[in-house]
Design an enzyme around this catalytic site. Sequence first.
Site, PDB file in Angstrom:
ATOM      1  CG  HIS A  90      26.357  26.185   5.298  1.00 32.09           C
ATOM      2  ND1 HIS A  90      25.120  26.135   4.710  1.00 32.09           N
ATOM      3  CD2 HIS A  90      27.249  25.861   4.326  1.00 32.09           C
ATOM      4  CE1 HIS A  90      25.255  25.787   3.430  1.00 32.09           C
ATOM      5  NE2 HIS A  90      26.525  25.614   3.182  1.00 32.09           N
TER       6      HIS A  90
HETATM    7  C1  UD1 Z   1      31.403  23.121   1.898  1.00 34.53           C
HETATM    8  C2  UD1 Z   1      31.138  23.598   0.457  1.00 34.53           C
HETATM    9  C3  UD1 Z   1      29.802  24.307   0.373  1.00 34.53           C
HETATM   10  C4  UD1 Z   1      28.679  23.511   0.992  1.00 34.53           C
HETATM   11  C5  UD1 Z   1      29.083  23.123   2.409  1.00 34.53           C
HETATM   12  C6  UD1 Z   1      28.010  22.269   3.037  1.00 34.53           C
HETATM   13  C7  UD1 Z   1      33.147  24.218  -0.831  1.00 34.53           C
HETATM   14  C8  UD1 Z   1      33.868  25.349  -1.465  1.00 34.53           C
HETATM   15  N1  UD1 Z   1      32.140  24.549  -0.006  1.00 34.53           N
HETATM   16  O1  UD1 Z   1      31.604  24.233   2.727  1.00 34.53           O
HETATM   17  O2  UD1 Z   1      29.480  24.546  -0.992  1.00 34.53           O
HETATM   18  O3  UD1 Z   1      27.509  24.277   1.008  1.00 34.53           O
HETATM   19  O4  UD1 Z   1      30.295  22.390   2.359  1.00 34.53           O
HETATM   20  O5  UD1 Z   1      28.346  21.872   4.307  1.00 34.53           O
HETATM   21  O6  UD1 Z   1      33.485  23.098  -1.109  1.00 34.53           O
HETATM   22  N2  UD1 Z   1      33.837  21.113   9.638  1.00 34.53           N
HETATM   23  C9  UD1 Z   1      33.651  20.181  10.628  1.00 34.53           C
HETATM   24  N3  UD1 Z   1      33.331  18.911  10.262  1.00 34.53           N
HETATM   25  C10 UD1 Z   1      33.197  18.527   8.976  1.00 34.53           C
HETATM   26  C11 UD1 Z   1      33.395  19.481   7.974  1.00 34.53           C
HETATM   27  C12 UD1 Z   1      33.699  20.762   8.318  1.00 34.53           C
HETATM   28  O7  UD1 Z   1      33.752  20.471  11.798  1.00 34.53           O
HETATM   29  O8  UD1 Z   1      32.901  17.346   8.719  1.00 34.53           O
HETATM   30  C13 UD1 Z   1      34.139  22.504  10.026  1.00 34.53           C
HETATM   31  C14 UD1 Z   1      35.628  22.784  10.055  1.00 34.53           C
HETATM   32  O9  UD1 Z   1      35.865  23.631  11.121  1.00 34.53           O
HETATM   33  C15 UD1 Z   1      35.892  23.499   8.764  1.00 34.53           C
HETATM   34  C16 UD1 Z   1      34.575  24.218   8.531  1.00 34.53           C
HETATM   35  O10 UD1 Z   1      33.570  23.392   9.090  1.00 34.53           O
HETATM   36  O11 UD1 Z   1      36.987  24.340   8.852  1.00 34.53           O
HETATM   37  C17 UD1 Z   1      34.315  24.457   7.079  1.00 34.53           C
HETATM   38  O12 UD1 Z   1      34.256  23.251   6.369  1.00 34.53           O
HETATM   39  P1  UD1 Z   1      34.675  23.189   4.809  1.00 34.53           P
HETATM   40  O13 UD1 Z   1      34.559  21.806   4.350  1.00 34.53           O
HETATM   41  O14 UD1 Z   1      35.949  23.904   4.610  1.00 34.53           O
HETATM   42  O15 UD1 Z   1      33.637  24.063   4.073  1.00 34.53           O
HETATM   43  P2  UD1 Z   1      32.113  24.102   4.229  1.00 34.53           P
HETATM   44  O16 UD1 Z   1      31.759  25.358   4.892  1.00 34.53           O
HETATM   45  O17 UD1 Z   1      31.676  22.846   4.848  1.00 34.53           O
END
Ligand code: UD1
Length: 390
Positions: free
Chosen positions: A209
Amino acid sequence: MAMIKVVNVVGARPNFMKMAPIIAAMRKRGGEIEQLLLHTGQHYDEAMSGSFFRDLGMGAPDINLETGSGSHAEQTARVMLAFEPVLIRRQPDWVVVVGDVNSTFACALVASKLGVKVAHVEAGLRSFDRTMPEEINRALTDRISDLLLTPSRDADENLLREGLEPRSIVRVGNVMIDTLHQQLERAKSSKILAALALEPRRYAVVTSHRPTNVDNQERLRNLFSALKEIVRHLPAVFPAHPRTQARMREFGVEPPEGVRVIDPLGYQDFLKLWSNSRMVMTDSGGLQEETTALGIPCLTLRENTERPITITQGTNHLVGSSGQRLTTVARRILNDEYTNEGRVPELWDGHAAERIIEALLNFDHGLTRRQHMVSAVSAMNAGAGVISSK
Ligand code: UD1
Protein backbone atom coordinates in the site's frame (compact mmCIF):
# COMPACT_ATOMS: atom_id res chain seq x y z
CA MET A 1 0.52 8.69 44.07
CA ALA A 2 -1.63 11.32 42.37
CA MET A 3 -3.83 10.20 39.51
CA ILE A 4 -2.39 11.01 36.07
CA LYS A 5 -4.62 12.05 33.21
CA VAL A 6 -3.71 10.66 29.78
CA VAL A 7 -5.02 11.23 26.26
CA ASN A 8 -4.25 8.19 24.09
CA VAL A 9 -4.09 9.06 20.40
CA VAL A 10 -4.81 6.81 17.40
CA GLY A 11 -5.29 7.82 13.78
CA ALA A 12 -4.63 5.14 11.21
CA ARG A 13 -4.86 1.37 10.92
CA PRO A 14 -1.32 0.53 12.10
CA ASN A 15 -1.97 2.50 15.34
CA PHE A 16 -4.89 0.47 16.59
CA MET A 17 -3.02 -2.77 17.37
CA LYS A 18 -0.34 -0.78 19.22
CA MET A 19 -2.80 1.15 21.36
CA ALA A 20 -5.19 -1.67 22.32
CA PRO A 21 -2.90 -3.33 24.92
CA ILE A 22 -1.95 0.07 26.38
CA ILE A 23 -5.61 0.88 26.97
CA ALA A 24 -6.22 -2.53 28.55
CA ALA A 25 -3.19 -2.13 30.84
CA MET A 26 -4.33 1.39 31.83
CA ARG A 27 -7.80 0.07 32.64
CA LYS A 28 -6.19 -2.31 35.11
CA ARG A 29 -4.51 0.66 36.80
CA GLY A 30 -7.72 2.73 36.84
CA GLY A 31 -6.95 4.06 40.32
CA GLU A 32 -3.76 5.66 39.07
CA ILE A 33 -4.54 6.58 35.46
CA GLU A 34 -7.53 8.36 33.99
CA GLN A 35 -7.57 7.81 30.23
CA LEU A 36 -9.32 9.17 27.21
CA LEU A 37 -9.11 7.55 23.75
CA LEU A 38 -8.92 10.03 20.91
CA HIS A 39 -9.21 9.01 17.24
CA THR A 40 -8.09 11.66 14.77
CA GLY A 41 -10.15 10.01 12.02
CA GLN A 42 -7.17 9.85 9.61
CA HIS A 43 -8.57 6.45 8.67
CA TYR A 44 -12.33 6.27 8.67
CA ASP A 45 -13.66 3.28 6.68
CA GLU A 46 -15.20 0.39 8.57
CA ALA A 47 -12.53 -1.93 7.13
CA MET A 48 -9.62 0.43 7.91
CA SER A 49 -10.81 1.67 11.27
CA GLY A 50 -14.20 0.77 12.85
CA SER A 51 -13.73 -3.01 12.79
CA PHE A 52 -10.46 -2.75 14.77
CA PHE A 53 -12.05 -1.03 17.75
CA ARG A 54 -14.41 -3.97 18.10
CA ASP A 55 -11.95 -6.74 17.15
CA LEU A 56 -9.37 -5.48 19.63
CA GLY A 57 -11.84 -4.76 22.44
CA MET A 58 -10.98 -1.08 22.70
CA GLY A 59 -14.54 0.19 22.68
CA ALA A 60 -15.46 3.24 20.63
CA PRO A 61 -13.15 6.26 20.90
CA ASP A 62 -14.22 8.91 23.42
CA ILE A 63 -13.46 11.62 20.87
CA ASN A 64 -13.27 11.41 17.07
CA LEU A 65 -11.81 14.41 15.26
CA GLU A 66 -13.02 13.06 11.88
CA THR A 67 -10.18 14.67 9.94
CA GLY A 68 -10.09 12.17 7.04
CA SER A 69 -7.72 11.86 4.07
CA GLY A 70 -5.86 14.65 2.30
CA SER A 71 -2.39 15.75 1.25
CA HIS A 72 0.25 15.47 3.98
CA ALA A 73 0.01 19.17 4.80
CA GLU A 74 -3.79 19.13 4.83
CA GLN A 75 -4.01 16.02 6.95
CA THR A 76 -1.37 17.12 9.48
CA ALA A 77 -2.80 20.62 9.72
CA ARG A 78 -6.38 19.44 10.12
CA VAL A 79 -5.40 17.11 12.95
CA MET A 80 -3.48 19.91 14.66
CA LEU A 81 -6.34 22.39 14.36
CA ALA A 82 -8.87 19.92 15.71
CA PHE A 83 -6.61 18.56 18.47
CA GLU A 84 -5.51 21.84 20.02
CA PRO A 85 -8.88 22.93 21.52
CA VAL A 86 -9.44 19.40 22.86
CA LEU A 87 -6.15 19.50 24.74
CA ILE A 88 -6.79 22.98 26.07
CA ARG A 89 -10.19 21.85 27.35
CA ARG A 90 -9.07 18.49 28.78
CA GLN A 91 -5.72 19.54 30.30
CA PRO A 92 -4.13 16.07 30.48
CA ASP A 93 -0.74 15.36 32.03
CA TRP A 94 0.29 13.18 29.11
CA VAL A 95 -0.45 12.58 25.46
CA VAL A 96 0.52 9.08 24.33
CA VAL A 97 1.18 8.68 20.61
CA VAL A 98 2.17 5.49 18.79
CA GLY A 99 3.98 4.72 15.53
CA ASP A 100 4.78 7.09 12.71
CA VAL A 101 1.66 8.24 10.87
CA ASN A 102 0.71 11.86 10.27
CA SER A 103 -1.62 11.87 13.29
CA THR A 104 1.27 10.76 15.52
CA PHE A 105 3.40 13.75 14.71
CA ALA A 106 0.54 16.27 14.48
CA CYS A 107 -0.70 15.46 17.99
CA ALA A 108 2.81 15.31 19.46
CA LEU A 109 3.55 18.77 18.08
CA VAL A 110 0.35 20.31 19.45
CA ALA A 111 0.88 18.74 22.88
CA SER A 112 4.50 19.72 23.13
CA LYS A 113 3.72 23.38 22.36
CA LEU A 114 0.98 23.40 25.00
CA GLY A 115 3.44 22.05 27.56
CA VAL A 116 1.68 18.68 27.82
CA LYS A 117 4.15 15.81 28.20
CA VAL A 118 4.40 13.47 25.21
CA ALA A 119 5.16 9.75 25.37
CA HIS A 120 6.08 8.16 22.03
CA VAL A 121 5.55 4.43 21.76
CA GLU A 122 7.76 2.82 19.08
CA ALA A 123 10.35 5.57 19.40
CA GLY A 124 13.76 5.39 17.76
CA LEU A 125 13.02 3.44 14.58
CA ARG A 126 14.89 4.84 11.58
CA SER A 127 14.98 3.81 7.94
CA PHE A 128 17.41 6.69 7.22
CA ASP A 129 15.27 7.33 4.14
CA ARG A 130 13.84 10.82 4.18
CA THR A 131 11.76 10.17 1.07
CA MET A 132 9.47 8.22 3.37
CA PRO A 133 6.93 10.50 5.07
CA GLU A 134 6.88 8.19 8.09
CA GLU A 135 10.63 8.71 8.61
CA ILE A 136 10.05 12.44 8.98
CA ASN A 137 7.19 11.79 11.40
CA ARG A 138 9.37 9.44 13.46
CA ALA A 139 12.37 11.73 13.78
CA LEU A 140 10.33 14.83 14.59
CA THR A 141 8.03 13.08 17.07
CA ASP A 142 11.04 11.68 18.93
CA ARG A 143 12.70 15.08 19.01
CA ILE A 144 9.79 16.67 20.88
CA SER A 145 8.74 13.74 23.10
CA ASP A 146 9.47 13.63 26.83
CA LEU A 147 9.36 9.86 27.12
CA LEU A 148 10.79 7.69 24.35
CA LEU A 149 9.50 4.14 24.64
CA THR A 150 11.54 1.92 22.34
CA PRO A 151 11.02 -1.62 21.02
CA SER A 152 14.67 -2.67 20.68
CA ARG A 153 18.30 -1.78 21.32
CA ASP A 154 18.89 -0.43 17.80
CA ALA A 155 16.18 2.16 18.47
CA ASP A 156 17.89 3.26 21.72
CA GLU A 157 21.15 3.63 19.80
CA ASN A 158 19.53 5.78 17.11
CA LEU A 159 18.09 8.12 19.73
CA LEU A 160 21.36 8.42 21.63
CA ARG A 161 23.21 9.12 18.38
CA GLU A 162 20.74 11.95 17.73
CA GLY A 163 21.67 13.46 21.08
CA LEU A 164 18.39 12.74 22.87
CA GLU A 165 18.49 12.63 26.63
CA PRO A 166 19.36 9.12 27.90
CA ARG A 167 17.01 9.36 30.86
CA SER A 168 14.04 9.95 28.55
CA ILE A 169 14.67 6.62 26.74
CA VAL A 170 13.04 3.48 28.16
CA ARG A 171 13.19 0.19 26.30
CA VAL A 172 9.82 -1.47 26.76
CA GLY A 173 9.75 -3.96 23.87
CA ASN A 174 7.22 -4.33 21.09
CA VAL A 175 3.69 -3.53 22.15
CA MET A 176 2.15 -4.80 18.90
CA ILE A 177 3.35 -8.26 19.90
CA ASP A 178 1.22 -7.96 23.07
CA THR A 179 -1.83 -7.74 20.80
CA LEU A 180 -0.60 -10.62 18.69
CA HIS A 181 -0.31 -12.90 21.74
CA GLN A 182 -3.65 -11.75 23.12
CA GLN A 183 -5.50 -12.38 19.87
CA LEU A 184 -3.97 -15.70 18.72
CA GLU A 185 -6.59 -17.77 20.51
CA ARG A 186 -9.50 -15.74 19.15
CA ALA A 187 -8.03 -15.83 15.65
CA LYS A 188 -8.22 -19.64 15.70
CA SER A 189 -11.99 -19.45 15.30
CA SER A 190 -11.75 -17.22 12.21
CA LYS A 191 -13.31 -18.90 9.17
CA ILE A 192 -11.17 -17.06 6.65
CA LEU A 193 -9.21 -20.09 5.39
CA ALA A 194 -12.40 -22.03 4.74
CA ALA A 195 -14.01 -18.99 3.11
CA LEU A 196 -11.09 -18.67 0.70
CA ALA A 197 -10.69 -22.47 0.30
CA LEU A 198 -7.08 -22.38 1.53
CA GLU A 199 -4.98 -25.04 3.23
CA PRO A 200 -2.44 -24.02 5.90
CA ARG A 201 1.07 -23.40 4.45
CA ARG A 202 -0.17 -23.91 0.86
CA TYR A 203 -0.49 -20.25 -0.05
CA ALA A 204 1.28 -16.89 0.27
CA VAL A 205 -0.05 -13.56 1.53
CA VAL A 206 0.71 -10.28 -0.24
CA THR A 207 0.07 -6.73 0.97
CA SER A 208 1.25 -3.51 -0.63
CA HIS A 209 0.00 0.00 0.00
CA ARG A 210 2.99 2.34 0.14
CA PRO A 211 2.66 5.27 -2.26
CA THR A 212 6.21 4.61 -3.55
CA ASN A 213 5.11 1.12 -4.62
CA VAL A 214 1.48 1.43 -5.65
CA ASP A 215 1.28 4.99 -7.01
CA ASN A 216 3.96 4.05 -9.54
CA GLN A 217 2.47 2.13 -12.43
CA GLU A 218 5.73 0.47 -13.42
CA ARG A 219 6.39 -0.81 -9.89
CA LEU A 220 2.89 -2.17 -9.56
CA ARG A 221 3.28 -3.99 -12.89
CA ASN A 222 6.70 -5.32 -11.79
CA LEU A 223 5.20 -6.66 -8.59
CA PHE A 224 2.50 -8.48 -10.51
CA SER A 225 5.01 -9.93 -13.03
CA ALA A 226 7.14 -11.25 -10.17
CA LEU A 227 4.05 -12.69 -8.50
CA LYS A 228 3.12 -14.40 -11.75
CA GLU A 229 6.28 -16.50 -11.41
CA ILE A 230 5.72 -17.28 -7.75
CA VAL A 231 2.05 -18.26 -8.02
CA ARG A 232 2.95 -21.02 -10.46
CA HIS A 233 4.15 -22.83 -7.35
CA LEU A 234 2.09 -21.21 -4.62
CA PRO A 235 -1.20 -19.29 -4.92
CA ALA A 236 -1.43 -15.91 -3.22
CA VAL A 237 -4.07 -13.84 -1.45
CA PHE A 238 -3.77 -10.07 -1.57
CA PRO A 239 -5.95 -8.10 0.87
CA ALA A 240 -5.64 -4.71 -0.79
CA HIS A 241 -5.66 -1.27 0.89
CA PRO A 242 -8.19 1.19 -0.64
CA ARG A 243 -5.29 3.17 -2.14
CA THR A 244 -3.97 0.06 -3.91
CA GLN A 245 -7.40 -0.91 -5.22
CA ALA A 246 -7.91 2.64 -6.53
CA ARG A 247 -4.54 2.65 -8.36
CA MET A 248 -5.17 -0.77 -9.90
CA ARG A 249 -8.43 0.54 -11.35
CA GLU A 250 -6.86 3.82 -12.47
CA PHE A 251 -3.87 2.15 -14.21
CA GLY A 252 -5.96 -0.74 -15.54
CA VAL A 253 -3.50 -3.18 -13.91
CA GLU A 254 -4.90 -6.68 -13.36
CA PRO A 255 -3.38 -9.18 -10.95
CA PRO A 256 -2.08 -12.40 -12.56
CA GLU A 257 -4.15 -15.56 -12.34
CA GLY A 258 -3.43 -17.21 -8.98
CA VAL A 259 -3.34 -13.91 -7.08
CA ARG A 260 -6.63 -13.33 -5.38
CA VAL A 261 -7.27 -9.68 -4.55
CA ILE A 262 -9.72 -9.18 -1.69
CA ASP A 263 -10.81 -6.25 0.49
CA PRO A 264 -8.82 -5.45 3.67
CA LEU A 265 -9.54 -7.87 6.51
CA GLY A 266 -10.23 -7.37 10.20
CA TYR A 267 -7.51 -8.14 12.76
CA GLN A 268 -8.33 -11.77 13.61
CA ASP A 269 -9.10 -12.83 10.04
CA PHE A 270 -5.87 -11.30 8.83
CA LEU A 271 -3.89 -12.84 11.69
CA LYS A 272 -5.32 -16.25 10.89
CA LEU A 273 -4.54 -15.74 7.20
CA TRP A 274 -0.89 -14.69 7.44
CA SER A 275 0.05 -16.88 10.40
CA ASN A 276 -0.99 -19.98 8.45
CA SER A 277 0.70 -18.92 5.23
CA ARG A 278 3.93 -20.27 3.74
CA MET A 279 5.34 -16.76 3.35
CA VAL A 280 4.32 -13.12 3.43
CA MET A 281 5.30 -10.50 0.85
CA THR A 282 4.68 -6.99 2.08
CA ASP A 283 5.66 -3.34 2.25
CA SER A 284 4.02 -2.94 5.67
CA GLY A 285 6.09 -1.97 8.70
CA GLY A 286 4.17 -3.89 11.32
CA LEU A 287 3.92 -7.14 9.42
CA GLN A 288 7.72 -7.39 9.27
CA GLU A 289 7.66 -7.56 13.07
CA GLU A 290 4.62 -9.78 13.45
CA THR A 291 6.02 -12.40 11.06
CA THR A 292 9.28 -12.36 13.03
CA ALA A 293 7.33 -12.94 16.25
CA LEU A 294 5.70 -16.08 14.82
CA GLY A 295 8.58 -17.28 12.62
CA ILE A 296 6.81 -16.88 9.27
CA PRO A 297 9.16 -15.96 6.39
CA CYS A 298 8.63 -12.37 5.26
CA LEU A 299 9.81 -10.74 2.04
CA THR A 300 9.78 -6.97 2.36
CA LEU A 301 9.06 -5.09 -0.85
CA ARG A 302 11.20 -2.09 0.04
CA GLU A 303 14.77 -0.87 -0.35
CA ASN A 304 15.26 -0.28 3.37
CA THR A 305 13.61 -0.91 6.71
CA GLU A 306 13.35 0.97 9.99
CA ARG A 307 13.06 -2.44 11.66
CA PRO A 308 16.51 -4.00 10.99
CA ILE A 309 16.19 -6.37 13.95
CA THR A 310 13.62 -8.35 11.93
CA ILE A 311 16.43 -9.10 9.48
CA THR A 312 19.36 -9.57 11.87
CA GLN A 313 17.33 -11.73 14.28
CA GLY A 314 14.00 -12.50 12.66
CA THR A 315 12.56 -13.99 9.49
CA ASN A 316 12.56 -10.88 7.33
CA HIS A 317 14.32 -10.49 3.96
CA LEU A 318 14.61 -7.13 2.24
CA VAL A 319 13.93 -7.80 -1.45
CA GLY A 320 13.47 -4.30 -2.90
CA SER A 321 10.58 -3.25 -5.07
CA SER A 322 11.83 -4.24 -8.51
CA GLY A 323 10.51 -7.80 -8.32
CA GLN A 324 13.75 -9.55 -9.29
CA ARG A 325 15.02 -10.42 -5.82
CA LEU A 326 11.48 -11.23 -4.79
CA THR A 327 11.30 -14.27 -7.06
CA THR A 328 14.80 -15.43 -6.11
CA VAL A 329 14.17 -15.29 -2.36
CA ALA A 330 10.66 -16.75 -2.70
CA ARG A 331 12.14 -19.72 -4.58
CA ARG A 332 14.72 -20.26 -1.82
CA ILE A 333 11.99 -20.26 0.78
CA LEU A 334 9.95 -22.74 -1.24
CA ASN A 335 13.03 -24.96 -1.51
CA ASP A 336 13.41 -24.81 2.29
CA GLU A 337 16.83 -23.23 1.97
CA TYR A 338 16.30 -21.14 5.09
CA THR A 339 15.69 -23.59 7.88
CA ASN A 340 15.36 -22.73 11.54
CA GLU A 341 15.69 -19.11 10.67
CA GLY A 342 14.78 -16.44 13.10
CA ARG A 343 14.72 -15.68 16.78
CA VAL A 344 12.19 -13.51 18.56
CA PRO A 345 13.88 -10.31 19.77
CA GLU A 346 14.24 -9.64 23.47
CA LEU A 347 11.20 -8.01 25.16
CA TRP A 348 8.83 -8.96 22.33
CA ASP A 349 7.15 -11.05 24.98
CA GLY A 350 3.57 -9.82 25.27
CA HIS A 351 4.25 -7.58 28.29
CA ALA A 352 5.35 -4.32 26.68
CA ALA A 353 2.16 -2.45 27.66
CA GLU A 354 2.78 -3.16 31.36
CA ARG A 355 6.28 -1.73 31.01
CA ILE A 356 4.86 1.33 29.22
CA ILE A 357 2.51 1.99 32.15
CA GLU A 358 5.37 1.61 34.63
CA ALA A 359 7.48 4.06 32.63
CA LEU A 360 4.65 6.61 32.62
CA LEU A 361 3.93 6.23 36.32
CA ASN A 362 7.61 6.29 37.28
CA PHE A 363 8.49 9.21 35.04
CA ASP A 364 10.66 11.67 36.88
CA HIS A 365 8.13 14.36 37.62
CA GLY A 366 10.90 16.85 38.05
CA LEU A 367 11.30 19.27 35.22
CA THR A 368 10.71 17.97 31.72
CA ARG A 369 13.06 19.13 29.02
CA ARG A 370 10.57 21.70 27.78
CA GLN A 371 9.87 23.09 31.19
CA HIS A 372 13.61 23.16 31.77
CA MET A 373 13.94 25.39 28.71
CA VAL A 374 11.14 27.65 29.84
CA SER A 375 12.67 28.06 33.30
CA ALA A 376 16.09 28.59 31.72
CA VAL A 377 14.69 31.45 29.66
CA SER A 378 12.96 33.07 32.63
CA ALA A 379 16.11 32.69 34.69
CA MET A 380 18.06 34.44 31.97
CA ASN A 381 15.47 37.19 31.79
CA ALA A 382 15.76 37.60 35.53
CA GLY A 383 19.49 38.05 35.06
CA ALA A 384 20.48 34.84 36.82
CA GLY A 385 23.98 33.75 35.96
CA VAL A 386 23.73 30.05 36.66
CA ILE A 387 20.96 27.82 35.42
CA SER A 388 20.15 24.65 37.33
CA SER A 389 20.88 21.55 35.31
CA LYS A 390 17.76 19.71 36.48
C1 UD1 B 1 -1.22 5.82 6.25
C2 UD1 B 1 0.17 6.05 6.88
C3 UD1 B 1 1.07 4.86 6.61
C4 UD1 B 1 0.42 3.54 6.96
C5 UD1 B 1 -0.93 3.46 6.26
C6 UD1 B 1 -1.64 2.19 6.64
C7 UD1 B 1 0.91 8.40 6.96
C8 UD1 B 1 1.91 9.36 6.43
N1 UD1 B 1 0.84 7.21 6.33
O1 UD1 B 1 -1.11 5.85 4.85
O2 UD1 B 1 2.26 4.99 7.37
O3 UD1 B 1 1.25 2.49 6.56
O4 UD1 B 1 -1.72 4.57 6.65
O5 UD1 B 1 -2.87 2.09 6.05
O6 UD1 B 1 0.26 8.71 7.92
N2 UD1 B 1 -8.59 5.61 2.30
C9 UD1 B 1 -9.84 5.06 2.37
N3 UD1 B 1 -10.35 4.77 3.60
C10 UD1 B 1 -9.68 5.00 4.74
C11 UD1 B 1 -8.40 5.57 4.66
C12 UD1 B 1 -7.87 5.86 3.44
O7 UD1 B 1 -10.48 4.82 1.37
O8 UD1 B 1 -10.21 4.71 5.83
C13 UD1 B 1 -8.01 5.89 0.97
C14 UD1 B 1 -8.26 7.31 0.52
O9 UD1 B 1 -8.49 7.28 -0.84
C15 UD1 B 1 -6.96 8.01 0.80
C16 UD1 B 1 -5.95 6.89 0.61
O10 UD1 B 1 -6.61 5.70 1.01
O11 UD1 B 1 -6.76 9.09 -0.05
C17 UD1 B 1 -4.72 7.11 1.43
O12 UD1 B 1 -5.02 7.17 2.79
P1 UD1 B 1 -4.10 8.04 3.80
O13 UD1 B 1 -4.67 7.97 5.14
O14 UD1 B 1 -3.83 9.37 3.21
O15 UD1 B 1 -2.72 7.35 3.79
P2 UD1 B 1 -2.37 5.86 3.89
O16 UD1 B 1 -1.90 5.42 2.58
O17 UD1 B 1 -3.52 5.16 4.48
